[in-house]
Design a protein around this motif. Structure first.
Motif, PDB file in Angstrom:
ATOM      1  N   SER A   1      47.310  12.748  -9.869  1.00 51.58           N
ATOM      2  CA  SER A   1      45.904  13.512  -9.554  1.00 51.58           C
ATOM      3  C   SER A   1      44.650  12.969 -10.340  1.00 51.58           C
ATOM      4  O   SER A   1      43.754  12.942  -9.822  1.00 51.58           O
ATOM      5  CB  SER A   1      46.088  14.985  -9.861  1.00 51.58           C
ATOM      6  OG  SER A   1      47.529  15.442  -8.774  1.00 51.58           O
ATOM      7  N   PRO A   2      44.871  13.000 -11.666  1.00 48.01           N
ATOM      8  CA  PRO A   2      43.536  12.465 -12.516  1.00 48.01           C
ATOM      9  C   PRO A   2      42.976  11.315 -11.793  1.00 48.01           C
ATOM     10  O   PRO A   2      41.722  10.893 -11.704  1.00 48.01           O
ATOM     11  CB  PRO A   2      44.152  12.263 -13.891  1.00 48.01           C
ATOM     12  CG  PRO A   2      45.159  13.332 -13.953  1.00 48.01           C
ATOM     13  CD  PRO A   2      45.948  13.268 -12.492  1.00 48.01           C
ATOM     14  N   PHE A   3      43.931  10.066 -11.401  1.00 43.64           N
ATOM     15  CA  PHE A   3      43.425   8.859 -11.022  1.00 43.64           C
ATOM     16  C   PHE A   3      42.607   9.110  -9.749  1.00 43.64           C
ATOM     17  O   PHE A   3      41.585   8.537  -9.528  1.00 43.64           O
ATOM     18  CB  PHE A   3      44.457   7.783 -10.825  1.00 43.64           C
ATOM     19  CG  PHE A   3      43.941   6.776  -9.978  1.00 43.64           C
ATOM     20  CD1 PHE A   3      43.671   5.573 -10.482  1.00 43.64           C
ATOM     21  CD2 PHE A   3      44.187   6.693  -8.628  1.00 43.64           C
ATOM     22  CE1 PHE A   3      43.209   4.435  -9.839  1.00 43.64           C
ATOM     23  CE2 PHE A   3      43.827   5.591  -7.792  1.00 43.64           C
ATOM     24  CZ  PHE A   3      43.013   4.483  -8.483  1.00 43.64           C
ATOM     25  N   ARG A   4      43.178  10.012  -8.813  1.00 47.78           N
ATOM     26  CA  ARG A   4      42.479  10.178  -7.331  1.00 47.78           C
ATOM     27  C   ARG A   4      41.278  11.088  -7.673  1.00 47.78           C
ATOM     28  O   ARG A   4      40.309  10.690  -7.050  1.00 47.78           O
ATOM     29  CB  ARG A   4      43.694  11.010  -6.494  1.00 47.78           C
ATOM     30  CG  ARG A   4      44.518  10.373  -6.205  1.00 47.78           C
ATOM     31  CD  ARG A   4      45.808  10.910  -5.523  1.00 47.78           C
ATOM     32  NE  ARG A   4      46.661  10.218  -4.829  1.00 47.78           N
ATOM     33  CZ  ARG A   4      47.342   9.303  -5.170  1.00 47.78           C
ATOM     34  NH1 ARG A   4      47.569   9.260  -6.654  1.00 47.78           N
ATOM     35  NH2 ARG A   4      48.373   8.484  -4.532  1.00 47.78           N
ATOM     36  N   GLY A   5      41.159  12.032  -8.642  1.00 49.43           N
ATOM     37  CA  GLY A   5      39.871  12.671  -9.030  1.00 49.43           C
ATOM     38  C   GLY A   5      38.877  11.528  -9.457  1.00 49.43           C
ATOM     39  O   GLY A   5      37.704  11.751  -8.881  1.00 49.43           O
ATOM     40  N   MET A   6      39.298  10.753 -10.576  1.00 49.87           N
ATOM     41  CA  MET A   6      38.399  10.006 -10.894  1.00 49.87           C
ATOM     42  C   MET A   6      37.726   8.801  -9.465  1.00 49.87           C
ATOM     43  O   MET A   6      36.481   8.380  -9.678  1.00 49.87           O
ATOM     44  CB  MET A   6      38.962   8.965 -11.918  1.00 49.87           C
ATOM     45  CG  MET A   6      38.885   9.725 -13.181  1.00 49.87           C
ATOM     46  SD  MET A   6      39.633   8.640 -14.523  1.00 49.87           S
ATOM     47  CE  MET A   6      41.394   8.539 -14.217  1.00 49.87           C
TER      48      MET A   6
ATOM     49  N   ASN B   1      45.107  17.528 -14.975  1.00 50.15           N
ATOM     50  CA  ASN B   1      46.606  17.063 -14.662  1.00 50.15           C
ATOM     51  C   ASN B   1      47.079  17.266 -13.408  1.00 50.15           C
ATOM     52  O   ASN B   1      46.250  17.376 -12.402  1.00 50.15           O
ATOM     53  CB  ASN B   1      47.707  18.401 -15.384  1.00 50.15           C
ATOM     54  CG  ASN B   1      48.910  17.973 -15.747  1.00 50.15           C
ATOM     55  OD1 ASN B   1      49.811  18.304 -15.001  1.00 50.15           O
ATOM     56  ND2 ASN B   1      49.074  17.241 -16.724  1.00 50.15           N
ATOM     57  N   ASN B   2      48.185  16.590 -13.131  1.00 57.16           N
ATOM     58  CA  ASN B   2      48.917  16.749 -11.794  1.00 57.16           C
ATOM     59  C   ASN B   2      48.725  18.152 -11.315  1.00 57.16           C
ATOM     60  O   ASN B   2      48.791  19.221 -11.901  1.00 57.16           O
ATOM     61  CB  ASN B   2      50.182  16.277 -11.649  1.00 57.16           C
ATOM     62  CG  ASN B   2      50.072  14.755 -11.554  1.00 57.16           C
ATOM     63  OD1 ASN B   2      49.231  14.131 -11.208  1.00 57.16           O
ATOM     64  ND2 ASN B   2      51.540  14.210 -11.727  1.00 57.16           N
ATOM     65  N   ASP B   3      48.680  18.161  -9.917  1.00 58.80           N
ATOM     66  CA  ASP B   3      48.680  19.776  -9.255  1.00 58.80           C
ATOM     67  C   ASP B   3      47.660  20.654  -9.586  1.00 58.80           C
ATOM     68  O   ASP B   3      48.025  21.857  -9.677  1.00 58.80           O
ATOM     69  CB  ASP B   3      50.061  20.317  -9.333  1.00 58.80           C
ATOM     70  CG  ASP B   3      51.093  19.237  -8.586  1.00 58.80           C
ATOM     71  OD1 ASP B   3      50.971  19.087  -7.304  1.00 58.80           O
ATOM     72  OD2 ASP B   3      51.991  18.730  -9.596  1.00 58.80           O
ATOM     73  N   HIS B   4      46.425  20.113  -9.908  1.00 60.81           N
ATOM     74  CA  HIS B   4      45.470  21.066 -10.293  1.00 60.81           C
ATOM     75  C   HIS B   4      44.203  20.834  -9.459  1.00 60.81           C
ATOM     76  O   HIS B   4      44.171  19.565  -9.015  1.00 60.81           O
ATOM     77  CB  HIS B   4      44.883  20.808 -11.811  1.00 60.81           C
ATOM     78  CG  HIS B   4      44.126  21.623 -12.293  1.00 60.81           C
ATOM     79  ND1 HIS B   4      44.597  23.046 -12.863  1.00 60.81           N
ATOM     80  CD2 HIS B   4      42.667  21.716 -12.704  1.00 60.81           C
ATOM     81  CE1 HIS B   4      43.590  23.598 -13.136  1.00 60.81           C
ATOM     82  NE2 HIS B   4      42.427  23.094 -13.272  1.00 60.81           N
ATOM     83  N   PRO B   5      43.481  21.800  -8.824  1.00 67.78           N
ATOM     84  CA  PRO B   5      42.694  21.622  -7.847  1.00 67.78           C
ATOM     85  C   PRO B   5      41.202  20.837  -8.114  1.00 67.78           C
ATOM     86  O   PRO B   5      40.713  21.360  -9.438  1.00 67.78           O
ATOM     87  CB  PRO B   5      42.428  23.100  -7.298  1.00 67.78           C
ATOM     88  CG  PRO B   5      42.518  23.994  -8.570  1.00 67.78           C
ATOM     89  CD  PRO B   5      43.727  23.232  -9.301  1.00 67.78           C
ATOM     90  N   LEU B   6      40.815  19.857  -7.520  1.00 63.61           N
ATOM     91  CA  LEU B   6      39.459  19.387  -7.622  1.00 63.61           C
ATOM     92  C   LEU B   6      38.576  20.251  -6.920  1.00 63.61           C
ATOM     93  O   LEU B   6      38.749  20.956  -6.106  1.00 63.61           O
ATOM     94  CB  LEU B   6      39.600  18.038  -6.990  1.00 63.61           C
ATOM     95  CG  LEU B   6      38.375  16.851  -7.263  1.00 63.61           C
ATOM     96  CD1 LEU B   6      38.485  15.778  -7.470  1.00 63.61           C
ATOM     97  CD2 LEU B   6      37.358  17.204  -6.197  1.00 63.61           C
TER      98      LEU B   6
END
Length: 506
Positions: free
Chosen positions: A79-84, A98-103
């Motif tokens: 998830s952090p990669f995808r957010g970045m 972290n994983n499974d945390h909402p953007l």
């Protein structure tokens, strides 16, 4: 009357010419096809020196375009990669700690920027930045500007994989192996595209992430016993240090539930079996890249399409006897980054510029001459094309929380670090140095230089660079503060409370 009518005709001609110019200018803009795998480390592709399999279609991207040798996953979990990637912002700015945390869906994104530039936008595959539930429907307002939608938050059930199609609230199943079906969906989208507008298509595959499986035809191509393992698979000192001297307490139920997973990082037979499935899936993805390129050729748009391939992070696969990812070793953080776009890139360009996930789309947009929102990343195009001075001299590395599988299994504490072209450095939150590797002289990272007095000065220099990057990332380097924020944003994260019961300082 005649003059009035002539004036109307002139206005109509001007309007039509304006529309024609807009259509022509849009048609001249390049399409963007951005493809990324999940958990594929760069070391496995033959263009990056991989020795166990051949990846001719990915090699073609390198041969006909750009291969970046220092693409680094700043926070090497999903998830952090995808957010970045999708926002160009560091994790604590996008909200993905972290994983499974909402953007935050109100944030600017590259898809939104593309829409402003007249692009059609599409997303196919794994999403994993919604944080509401791994199989929950994701409404249009939380898709960051992507219009065409064939996606699911997260699944690794590759032969029975769900997805939601546009605004249909009932999920569908991908037919067969999901990465193959998703590739066909991308091909269909390209064939059925609006030819008067360029497209921005993001294709996100789940493999080769575990459970390390692929269609049988690919599994049959890789023999576990014949695989050449990385030299550091037998290295265990750093892993034992974490297991024997934990810097935090793991809740009891996680110790027991993850005990068997530790074995998978130590048993060579298990490593070989998992590695074989990993490589089989990689062979399949290479074929799918070839099919995408063929479709672009058949449509006559290959050379006017920026084709990008990368991955969110790597996989230890037993190296240093660590499980999974999220550690600051090359197997976790070194990812492929390949781009084909002959209008800007010379064939066979090899660039050693440091590239972070926050730089990826800004660099692609630089090649396309597309404006975008203000971000943390930089456009590396000038440095790549003109072989100019590097835009970066270090990439930030981080693990912000304890409660993901790799931290639990490996006994991994939170850390911050940096990657330069020569060194990998990481420290704990209390500023205690943890790892320092000279990657030029020690490519398998088996000689930890922390504690060697000859490197005391270098560590101080790297600490200063790291402190500067943390300010840019708005990272307080304070787990308690980050956990407080997580609970404000997502009170249902019960794992935070579980950790705080056994670690009162958190």
């Amino acid at each position: 009357m005649r003059t009035k009518n002539m004036f109307k005709v002139k206005k109509l001609i001007v309007a039509l010419m304006g529309c024609l110019f807009f259509t022509v200018s849009l048609a001249q803009k390049p399409n963007i096809l951005f493809v990324f795998a999940d958990q594929l480390r760069s070391q496995e592709l033959s263009c990056y020196g991989g020795v166990n399999i051949k990846t001719p279609n990915l090699d073609r991207l390198a041969d006909e375009g750009l291969m970046m040798t220092n693409a680094i996953s700043t926070y090497p979990i999903c998830s952090p990669f995808r957010g970045m990637l999708l926002t160009g912002l560091y994790p604590l700015k996008s909200g993905i700690s972290n994983n499974d945390h909402p953007l935050n869906p109100e944030l600017p994104s590259f898809a939104k920027s593309c829409k402003k530039e007249g692009y059609n936008t599409a997303y196919i595959g794994k999403w994993h930045i919604d944080g509401i539930g791994r199989t929950a429907y994701i409404p249009e307002e939380r898709r960051l500007g992507y219009d065409h939608w064939q996606a699911l938050e997260c699944t690794h059930n590759y032969f029975k994989s769900l997805y939601f199609h546009n605004n249909e609230v009932e999920p569908k199943y991908w037919k067969g192996f999901d990465a193959e079906a998703q590739t066909k969906a991308a091909q269909d989208y390209i064939r059925a595209r609006d030819t008067e507008k360029p497209f921005f298509l993001t294709l996100s595959w789940g493999p080769p992430h575990d459970p390390y499986i692929a269609p049988q035809e690919y599994m049959d191509k890789v023999e576990p016993k014949k695989l050449i393992l990385r030299e550091n698979v037998t290295e265990h000192l750093m892993e034992e240090e974490l297991q024997n001297n934990p810097r935090f307490k793991i809740p009891e139920r996680y110790i027991h539930s993850h005990a068997k997973l530790r074995v998978r990082a130590k048993d060579e037979n298990i490593i070989r079996k998992r590695y074989a499935g990993y490589l089989a899936a990689t062979l399949a993805l290479d074929d799918y890249i070839g099919e995408l390129l063929q479709t672009l050729e058949e449509e006559g748009i290959l050379d006017n399409t920026i084709v990008v391939f990368t991955s969110d992070h790597g996989d230890q696969l037993g190296s240093h006897q660590f499980y999974g990812k999220n550690v600051p070793f090359a197997e976790s953080i070194s990812i492929p980054f390949l781009v084909r776009y002959p209008k800007v890139l010379k064939q066979g360009t090899i660039a050693d510029n440091l590239l972070s996930p926050i730089d990826m789309f800004s660099t692609v947009f630089g090649m396309a001459n597309i404006d975008h929102h203000e971000i943390d990343g930089v456009d590396l195009t000038p440095a790549i094309v003109n072989e100019a001075v590097d835009a970066r001299d270090a990439i930030l590395l981080m693990n912000l929380t304890h409660f993901n599988n790799t931290s639990l299994i490996n006994g991994l504490d939170t850390y911050r670090g940096i990657q330069t072209k020569k060194y990998t450095y990481a420290r704990y939150e209390d500023k205690t140095p943890w790892l320092l590797f000279d990657n030029e002289n020690d490519p398998f990272q088996v000689n930890n230089l922390v504690g060697n007095s000859a490197y005391t000065g270098l560590i101080k220099t790297l600490d200063k660079k790291l402190d500067k990057l943390l300010i840019e990332a708005q990272d307080p380097e304070n787990t308690k503060e980050i956990y407080d924020r997580i609970m404000r944003e997502n009170p249902k994260r019960i794992m935070v409370n579980e950790f705080r019961k056994v670690n009162p300082d958190l």
